[in-house]
Design a protein around this motif. Sequence first.
Motif, short mmCIF file in Angstrom:
data_model
loop_
_atom_site.label_atom_id
_atom_site.label_comp_id
_atom_site.label_asym_id
_atom_site.label_seq_id
_atom_site.Cartn_x
_atom_site.Cartn_y
_atom_site.Cartn_z
N PHE A 65 -15.46 3.02 -2.61
CA PHE A 65 -14.55 2.24 -1.77
C PHE A 65 -13.20 2.06 -2.45
O PHE A 65 -12.15 2.09 -1.79
CB PHE A 65 -15.15 0.85 -1.47
N VAL A 66 -13.22 1.85 -3.77
CA VAL A 66 -11.97 1.70 -4.53
C VAL A 66 -11.11 2.95 -4.36
O VAL A 66 -9.92 2.87 -4.02
CB VAL A 66 -12.27 1.47 -6.03
N TYR A 67 -11.72 4.11 -4.58
CA TYR A 67 -10.97 5.36 -4.48
C TYR A 67 -10.52 5.62 -3.04
O TYR A 67 -9.43 6.14 -2.82
CB TYR A 67 -11.83 6.52 -4.97
N HIS A 68 -11.38 5.25 -2.09
CA HIS A 68 -11.05 5.43 -0.67
C HIS A 68 -9.82 4.61 -0.30
O HIS A 68 -8.90 5.11 0.37
CB HIS A 68 -12.26 5.01 0.18
N ALA A 69 -9.80 3.35 -0.74
CA ALA A 69 -8.67 2.48 -0.43
C ALA A 69 -7.39 2.97 -1.10
O ALA A 69 -6.31 2.95 -0.51
CB ALA A 69 -8.98 1.05 -0.87
N GLU A 70 -7.52 3.43 -2.33
CA GLU A 70 -6.33 3.88 -3.08
C GLU A 70 -5.83 5.24 -2.60
O GLU A 70 -4.70 5.62 -2.92
CB GLU A 70 -6.64 3.91 -4.57
N ALA A 71 -6.64 5.96 -1.83
CA ALA A 71 -6.20 7.24 -1.29
C ALA A 71 -5.05 7.05 -0.30
O ALA A 71 -4.27 7.97 -0.04
CB ALA A 71 -7.36 7.96 -0.60
N SER A 72 -4.92 5.82 0.23
CA SER A 72 -3.83 5.52 1.18
C SER A 72 -2.47 5.64 0.53
O SER A 72 -1.46 5.77 1.22
CB SER A 72 -4.01 4.11 1.76
N GLN A 123 -3.90 12.65 1.38
CA GLN A 123 -4.48 11.39 1.84
C GLN A 123 -5.65 11.64 2.80
O GLN A 123 -6.74 11.09 2.62
CB GLN A 123 -3.42 10.52 2.51
N THR A 124 -5.43 12.46 3.81
CA THR A 124 -6.47 12.72 4.81
C THR A 124 -7.66 13.45 4.19
O THR A 124 -8.82 13.13 4.48
CB THR A 124 -5.90 13.56 5.97
N ILE A 125 -7.37 14.41 3.33
CA ILE A 125 -8.44 15.18 2.68
C ILE A 125 -9.32 14.26 1.83
O ILE A 125 -10.56 14.31 1.91
CB ILE A 125 -7.85 16.31 1.81
N LEU A 126 -8.68 13.40 1.03
CA LEU A 126 -9.43 12.50 0.16
C LEU A 126 -10.25 11.49 0.97
O LEU A 126 -11.43 11.25 0.67
CB LEU A 126 -8.46 11.75 -0.76
N LYS A 127 -9.64 10.91 1.99
CA LYS A 127 -10.36 9.93 2.80
C LYS A 127 -11.57 10.54 3.50
O LYS A 127 -12.64 9.92 3.55
CB LYS A 127 -9.41 9.31 3.83
N ASN A 128 -11.42 11.74 4.01
CA ASN A 128 -12.55 12.42 4.67
C ASN A 128 -13.66 12.70 3.67
O ASN A 128 -14.85 12.54 3.98
CB ASN A 128 -12.08 13.72 5.31
N GLN A 129 -13.29 13.11 2.46
CA GLN A 129 -14.29 13.41 1.43
C GLN A 129 -15.03 12.15 0.99
O GLN A 129 -16.25 12.14 0.87
CB GLN A 129 -13.62 14.07 0.22
N TYR A 130 -14.28 11.06 0.77
CA TYR A 130 -14.92 9.81 0.37
C TYR A 130 -15.80 9.27 1.47
O TYR A 130 -16.87 8.71 1.21
CB TYR A 130 -13.86 8.77 -0.02
N GLN A 131 -15.39 9.45 2.71
CA GLN A 131 -16.21 8.98 3.84
C GLN A 131 -17.56 9.69 3.86
O GLN A 131 -18.60 9.06 4.07
CB GLN A 131 -15.45 9.24 5.14
N ILE A 132 -17.55 10.99 3.63
CA ILE A 132 -18.80 11.75 3.59
C ILE A 132 -19.68 11.30 2.43
O ILE A 132 -20.89 11.08 2.58
CB ILE A 132 -18.49 13.27 3.46
N ARG A 135 -18.21 1.36 7.25
CA ARG A 135 -17.86 1.73 8.64
C ARG A 135 -16.41 1.38 8.95
O ARG A 135 -15.73 2.13 9.67
CB ARG A 135 -18.82 1.05 9.61
N ARG A 136 -15.92 0.26 8.44
CA ARG A 136 -14.53 -0.12 8.67
C ARG A 136 -13.57 0.83 7.96
O ARG A 136 -12.51 1.17 8.49
CB ARG A 136 -14.29 -1.55 8.19
N LEU A 137 -13.93 1.27 6.76
CA LEU A 137 -13.11 2.25 6.06
C LEU A 137 -13.05 3.56 6.85
O LEU A 137 -12.00 4.20 6.95
CB LEU A 137 -13.67 2.51 4.65
N THR A 184 -7.78 -3.85 -0.57
CA THR A 184 -7.11 -3.03 -1.58
C THR A 184 -8.11 -2.56 -2.64
O THR A 184 -9.23 -3.09 -2.71
CB THR A 184 -6.01 -3.84 -2.28
N GLY A 185 -7.69 -1.60 -3.44
CA GLY A 185 -8.54 -1.13 -4.52
C GLY A 185 -8.88 -2.26 -5.48
O GLY A 185 -10.00 -2.33 -5.99
#
Length: 201
Positions: free
Chosen positions: A28-35, A42-51, A110-112, A120-121
Amino acid sequence: MAYFWYKAFHLIGVVVWFAGLFYLVRLFVYHAEASQEAEPAQTILKNQYQIMEKRLYNIITTPGMVVTVAMAIGLLTTEPEVLKSGWMHAKLGFVVVLLAYHFYCGRLMRRLASGDCQWTGQQFRALNEAPTVLLVAIVLLAVFKNSLPTDITAWGIFALVIAMAASIQLYAKKRKRDKEKRLAEASSATSDEMTEQVSAS
């Protein structure tokens, strides 16, 4: 014999469950900081962290929770008299808090994924310390039972929380200094390049 089987798999479940919880919120930390990253990173990282988050939660963390709870129920069927003990009531109370934490993490995940989470991270780093406090309390109760020195334990846990909060703040300050240093170095390098180009012309 059933007691030992229940206990063995209960401990295995605890290890898997906590490992999953610790790693999940770190994601979650990395997902939030990907913003903070530029596109398309940004999109690539968020999609990867979501998976990664979804697989970790559904394939490791939740099964670990189920095994832990199921084996705990099995243990209680072999020793029903422990349900009358005060230490067991306290331990079960902490377990209920841990279960709430588990499902709250599922909600945050789910919210992420939907982009609705504003955490925030730094906030996720603080959240990631909660299972540590619960783990310490639960293990101490399981080991010492009614002989647990509550005063010392309470002060020890309080000191642990303070130490973790301080370490989070120190790490945040270090990250800020490092970021400022990198920006200053990049700015200096750009200025040097511009000076060289002017001199060459």
